[in-house]
Design an enzyme around this catalytic site. Sequence first.
Site, PDB file in Angstrom:
ATOM      1  N   LYS A 171       0.854  -1.193   0.000  1.00  0.00           N
ATOM      2  CA  LYS A 171       0.000   0.000   0.000  1.00  0.00           C
ATOM      3  C   LYS A 171       0.879   1.227   0.000  1.00  0.00           C
ATOM      4  O   LYS A 171       2.007   1.191   0.503  1.00  0.00           O
ATOM      5  CB  LYS A 171      -0.884   0.012   1.260  1.00  0.00           C
ATOM      6  CG  LYS A 171      -2.110   0.884   1.128  1.00  0.00           C
ATOM      7  CD  LYS A 171      -3.109   0.208   0.223  1.00  0.00           C
ATOM      8  CE  LYS A 171      -4.525   0.603   0.461  1.00  0.00           C
ATOM      9  NZ  LYS A 171      -5.432  -0.444  -0.015  1.00  0.00           N
TER      10      LYS A 171
HETATM   11  N1  GLU Z   1      -7.126  -0.052  -3.423  1.00  0.00           N
HETATM   12  C1  GLU Z   1      -7.844  -1.257  -3.734  1.00  0.00           C
HETATM   13  C2  GLU Z   1      -7.885  -2.170  -2.522  1.00  0.00           C
HETATM   14  O1  GLU Z   1      -7.732  -1.748  -1.412  1.00  0.00           O
HETATM   15  C3  GLU Z   1      -7.331  -1.923  -4.999  1.00  0.00           C
HETATM   16  C4  GLU Z   1      -5.911  -2.371  -4.955  1.00  0.00           C
HETATM   17  C5  GLU Z   1      -5.394  -2.881  -6.290  1.00  0.00           C
HETATM   18  O2  GLU Z   1      -6.148  -2.980  -7.241  1.00  0.00           O
HETATM   19  O3  GLU Z   1      -4.192  -3.176  -6.338  1.00  0.00           O
HETATM   20  O4  GLU Z   1      -8.142  -3.334  -2.638  1.00  0.00           O
END
Ligand code: GLU
Length: 424
Positions: A113
């Site tokens: 993240k």
């Molecule tokens: N931000 C989204 C999540 O928390 C998508 C993450 C992604 O597609 O890599 O799952």
Amino acid sequence: MLQMNSSEHSEKSMLAVTLEVMHRAADRLGLDQSIRNVISKPQRILSVAVPVRMDDGRIEVFDGYRVQHSLARGPAKGGIRYHPEVTMDEVVALAMNMTWKCAVVDIPYGGAKGGVVVDPTQLSIGELERLTRRFTSEISIIIGPEKDIPAPDVNTNAQVMAWVMDTYSMQMGYSIPSVVTGKPIEIGGSLGRVDATGRGCVYTIVELAKKINLKLEGATVAVQGFGNVGSHAAVILQDIGCKVVAVSDVHGALYNEHGLDCRAIQAVAAKTGSILDYQGDAEEIPREQALEIPVDILVPAALGNQIHAGNAHRINAKIIAEGANGPTTNEADEILRSRGTIIIPDILANAGGVTVSYFEWVQGIQSLSWTEKQVAAELERRMVSSFNQVYERAQREDVDLRTAAYLIAIERVAQAIRLRGIFP
Ligand code: GLU
């Protein structure tokens, strides 16, 4: 411990909450201490200072992070969020969450993240672009299509991903679309990515409704958060016959006991940035009430720690489908379960986004594109199968869906670590 994105009622940070759930599941699995040591810590944390020349000539420096929790099952995967309350602790928790999420839906990724401490609503479009490009440049030492693949998250979107892709490509000297997912279609994005998280969330609700004999035709819904996840979940739930009676965003909440026109509200919010600019048939209600109105289905799709010991007693929903990451504290989770509420946990309920990110990455690597129908069918197949694996595990072990999802996820990650062994 730092407090992040938490209301005054939340007792613990999101990281503490995530670790507690992980340890509970690890205890149940009888997980050996060595593996537990490995999964308790993020593999890499990159902290960066992001200088940005503002429109008035000043230079402001923003704090940013990219955290890779695990690379055991494949390249790290996870979004980038822009929010004034982002902290490193929170990004660690969210990266950890991505590891479990990718494992639950069995896609070949670890978890990551990113976050920048910034209120993007205070930036001009030029400032936002310069911030994104400099942040990308700073984290380019650890991202890459085979290393770590960012995507949209809170307050970031396809345009931001386009800048990430372009900046990384410029640095490498050629176009590398697969460094990021959630891109615009025109530059290698996937059809069906924009509403994938909301759609995936609805697939899990449909499956649970079958199990508990809840009729979705006319079932009442409240949605907290009307962004990347909530707005699409609301529209799709309305399309399948549910009555969405309340929706909220950062500005406030709208209510109509006969059901709101979510598509019209979505169109207005996309234009003005606020659901309150909707002029149709809706009554404005206090924002917190969107969570507390008695409904069959509640979809918290805003920030973390929104359902806590201070308001859990006032929540009256049969099903909670966690569109957001970490919306429920552990104390609230216990209160709700004791009252019979069934919670579809975030790592399952909102896994549709990263699942279609995976499809986008696969299409990019193969330089071909799927139709929207293919994407939706494959997403449904994976979400339904993952939901059923979690549901069956929960039944078999007499645990809640969150614990069951963690049991499956931790088992898969632990097995990958065992098979690979520890280097050197
Ligand atoms: N931000 C989204 C999540 O928390 C998508 C993450 C992604 O597609 O890599 O799952």
